[in-house]
Design a protein around this motif. Structure first.
Motif, PDB file in Angstrom:
ATOM      1  N   ASP A   1      38.958  42.743  53.434  1.00  0.00           N
ATOM      2  CA  ASP A   1      38.410  44.214  53.016  1.00  0.00           C
ATOM      3  C   ASP A   1      37.883  44.147  51.447  1.00  0.00           C
ATOM      4  O   ASP A   1      37.687  45.539  50.966  1.00  0.00           O
ATOM      5  N   LEU A   2      38.061  43.131  50.628  1.00  0.00           N
ATOM      6  CA  LEU A   2      37.668  43.388  49.182  1.00  0.00           C
ATOM      7  C   LEU A   2      36.343  43.318  49.121  1.00  0.00           C
ATOM      8  O   LEU A   2      35.825  43.686  48.008  1.00  0.00           O
ATOM      9  N   LYS A   3      35.507  43.125  50.110  1.00  0.00           N
ATOM     10  CA  LYS A   3      34.253  42.962  50.269  1.00  0.00           C
ATOM     11  C   LYS A   3      33.373  42.242  49.187  1.00  0.00           C
ATOM     12  O   LYS A   3      32.461  42.373  48.604  1.00  0.00           O
ATOM     13  N   ILE A   4      34.121  41.040  49.046  1.00  0.00           N
ATOM     14  CA  ILE A   4      33.517  40.344  48.098  1.00  0.00           C
ATOM     15  C   ILE A   4      33.747  38.674  48.495  1.00  0.00           C
ATOM     16  O   ILE A   4      34.832  38.596  49.459  1.00  0.00           O
ATOM     17  N   THR A   5      33.251  37.777  48.353  1.00  0.00           N
ATOM     18  CA  THR A   5      33.549  36.129  48.707  1.00  0.00           C
ATOM     19  C   THR A   5      34.925  35.924  48.068  1.00  0.00           C
ATOM     20  O   THR A   5      35.373  36.365  46.917  1.00  0.00           O
ATOM     21  N   ARG A   6      35.442  34.944  48.512  1.00  0.00           N
ATOM     22  CA  ARG A   6      36.853  34.367  47.973  1.00  0.00           C
ATOM     23  C   ARG A   6      36.370  33.496  46.752  1.00  0.00           C
ATOM     24  O   ARG A   6      37.276  33.765  45.722  1.00  0.00           O
ATOM     25  N   GLU A   7      35.266  33.138  46.631  1.00  0.00           N
ATOM     26  CA  GLU A   7      34.963  32.605  45.285  1.00  0.00           C
ATOM     27  C   GLU A   7      34.734  33.576  44.288  1.00  0.00           C
ATOM     28  O   GLU A   7      35.234  33.418  43.111  1.00  0.00           O
ATOM     29  N   GLU A   8      33.893  34.569  44.578  1.00  0.00           N
ATOM     30  CA  GLU A   8      33.867  35.923  43.561  1.00  0.00           C
ATOM     31  C   GLU A   8      35.282  36.387  43.342  1.00  0.00           C
ATOM     32  O   GLU A   8      35.681  36.755  41.857  1.00  0.00           O
ATOM     33  N   TRP A   9      36.114  36.593  44.198  1.00  0.00           N
ATOM     34  CA  TRP A   9      37.642  37.061  44.022  1.00  0.00           C
ATOM     35  C   TRP A   9      38.273  36.069  42.752  1.00  0.00           C
ATOM     36  O   TRP A   9      38.812  36.689  42.101  1.00  0.00           O
ATOM     37  N   GLN A  10      37.914  34.838  43.066  1.00  0.00           N
ATOM     38  CA  GLN A  10      38.726  33.785  42.423  1.00  0.00           C
ATOM     39  C   GLN A  10      38.463  33.788  40.970  1.00  0.00           C
ATOM     40  O   GLN A  10      39.120  34.057  39.998  1.00  0.00           O
ATOM     41  N   GLU A  11      37.112  34.345  40.787  1.00  0.00           N
ATOM     42  CA  GLU A  11      36.530  34.248  39.446  1.00  0.00           C
ATOM     43  C   GLU A  11      37.024  35.589  38.772  1.00  0.00           C
ATOM     44  O   GLU A  11      37.501  35.725  37.512  1.00  0.00           O
ATOM     45  N   LYS A  12      36.938  36.670  39.282  1.00  0.00           N
ATOM     46  CA  LYS A  12      37.624  38.012  39.012  1.00  0.00           C
ATOM     47  C   LYS A  12      39.128  37.993  38.384  1.00  0.00           C
ATOM     48  O   LYS A  12      39.565  38.148  37.669  1.00  0.00           O
ATOM     49  N   LEU A  13      39.770  36.908  39.241  1.00  0.00           N
ATOM     50  CA  LEU A  13      41.199  36.656  39.322  1.00  0.00           C
ATOM     51  C   LEU A  13      41.563  35.930  38.033  1.00  0.00           C
ATOM     52  O   LEU A  13      42.370  36.374  37.056  1.00  0.00           O
ATOM     53  N   LYS A  14      40.674  35.078  37.740  1.00  0.00           N
ATOM     54  CA  LYS A  14      40.829  34.367  36.513  1.00  0.00           C
ATOM     55  C   LYS A  14      40.437  35.127  35.088  1.00  0.00           C
ATOM     56  O   LYS A  14      41.183  34.723  34.012  1.00  0.00           O
ATOM     57  N   ALA A  15      39.480  36.021  35.217  1.00  0.00           N
ATOM     58  CA  ALA A  15      39.031  36.749  34.151  1.00  0.00           C
ATOM     59  C   ALA A  15      39.941  38.067  33.753  1.00  0.00           C
ATOM     60  O   ALA A  15      39.935  38.485  32.859  1.00  0.00           O
ATOM     61  N   SER A  16      40.560  38.477  34.793  1.00  0.00           N
ATOM     62  CA  SER A  16      41.380  39.745  34.736  1.00  0.00           C
ATOM     63  C   SER A  16      42.740  39.508  33.927  1.00  0.00           C
ATOM     64  O   SER A  16      43.608  38.512  34.080  1.00  0.00           O
ATOM     65  N   SER A  17      43.437  40.461  33.564  1.00  0.00           N
ATOM     66  CA  SER A  17      44.696  40.366  32.815  1.00  0.00           C
ATOM     67  C   SER A  17      45.721  41.439  33.489  1.00  0.00           C
ATOM     68  O   SER A  17      46.859  41.645  33.211  1.00  0.00           O
ATOM     69  N   VAL A  18      45.106  41.924  34.568  1.00  0.00           N
ATOM     70  CA  VAL A  18      46.015  42.868  35.373  1.00  0.00           C
ATOM     71  C   VAL A  18      45.862  42.562  36.746  1.00  0.00           C
ATOM     72  O   VAL A  18      44.764  42.526  37.504  1.00  0.00           O
ATOM     73  N   ARG A  19      47.043  42.362  37.530  1.00  0.00           N
ATOM     74  CA  ARG A  19      47.257  42.058  38.898  1.00  0.00           C
ATOM     75  C   ARG A  19      47.801  43.299  39.707  1.00  0.00           C
ATOM     76  O   ARG A  19      48.545  44.296  39.106  1.00  0.00           O
ATOM     77  N   LEU A  20      47.150  43.592  40.849  1.00  0.00           N
ATOM     78  CA  LEU A  20      47.548  44.514  41.745  1.00  0.00           C
ATOM     79  C   LEU A  20      48.095  44.036  42.988  1.00  0.00           C
ATOM     80  O   LEU A  20      47.514  43.035  43.364  1.00  0.00           O
ATOM     81  N   GLN A  21      49.353  44.488  43.344  1.00  0.00           N
ATOM     82  CA  GLN A  21      49.931  44.099  44.646  1.00  0.00           C
ATOM     83  C   GLN A  21      50.479  45.031  45.526  1.00  0.00           C
ATOM     84  O   GLN A  21      51.305  45.836  45.110  1.00  0.00           O
ATOM     85  N   TRP A  22      50.148  45.087  46.590  1.00  0.00           N
ATOM     86  CA  TRP A  22      50.704  45.974  47.612  1.00  0.00           C
ATOM     87  C   TRP A  22      51.923  45.214  48.498  1.00  0.00           C
ATOM     88  O   TRP A  22      51.656  44.267  49.011  1.00  0.00           O
TER      89      TRP A  22
END
Length: 211
Positions: A110-131
């Motif tokens: 439901d993130l509406k992006i590919t896993r590869e796109e998510w991985q790139e965003k994860l590497k670049a971000s300094s903030v994590r969200l977790q439910w």
């Protein structure tokens, strides 16, 4: 203490029982989040009103706006290294900024992006969200989800020294209320007054799965 407290049972009647909700005490200027540390770190923070000393700016730190989720995580202040429970009055604008820049720590469709796109965003971000599942005072899982936010790099530095309005040590309050839980006397249990938080930015609400 400058936190507003209210009967747990009274609040329970009004709280949503399922879904994704940021349960917190907040107003237009601030939101209260919780962390637990060993005494050395907690006492420095309360004394100086910022995080420093033995607090590490090199590790990710997680903030939690939901009091009972924090109590589940730190065992009502009984877990080793989490004896000092802090209520952090945080600038509301800073909290919103964290969420706007956050990336989910786990991939879902439901993130509406590919896993590869998510991985790139994860590497670049300094903030994590977790439910995570929210919990009742005894630690039982609920259908409602609670959020925690992880900060690192430039975000942890700004959080530690610029974004905080007030740091309070609520360890004694936590101990007192834990006794009511241990005695199964929830009629006497008080917790911070909390309500669901929604944002004016509907895109942010959608990103956070808030309803």
């Amino acid at each position: 203490m400058k936190i507003k407290f209210k009967s747990y049972k009274e609040q329970l009647k009004k709280w949503p029982q399922e879904g994704y909700h940021i349960m917190a005490q907040y107003d237009n200027e601030k939101i209260i989040v919780y962390q637990s540390y060993r005494k050395e770190i907690g006492e420095f923070a309360v004394r100086n009103q910022y995080f420093g000393g033995a607090f590490s700016l090199e590790r990710m730190t997680w903030i939690k706006p939901n009091f009972l989720w924090m109590m589940y995580r730190n065992g009502w202040g009984k877990k080793d290294g989490q004896e000092c429970v802090l209520a952090i009055h945080l600038k509301r604008s800073a909290f919103t900024h964290y969420l706007e820049n956050g990336v989910y720590s786990a991939y879902t469709d439901d993130l509406k992006i590919t896993r590869e796109e998510w991985q790139e965003k994860l590497k670049a971000s300094s903030v994590r969200l977790q439910w995570d599942p929210d919990h009742d005072p005894f630690g039982a899982k609920l259908e409602r989800r609670a959020i925690q936010i992880g900060l690192r790099n430039e975000f942890i530095k700004v959080f530690a020294q610029e974004d905080i309005l007030l740091i309070e040590d609520i360890s004694e309050f936590v101990k007192e209320q834990h006794q009511f839980v241990l005695n199964n006397d929830l009629d006497k249990l008080k917790v911070p007054e909390e309500r669901p938080l929604l944002f004016d930015d509907e895109d942010l609400n959608i990103k956070l799965r808030l309803k």
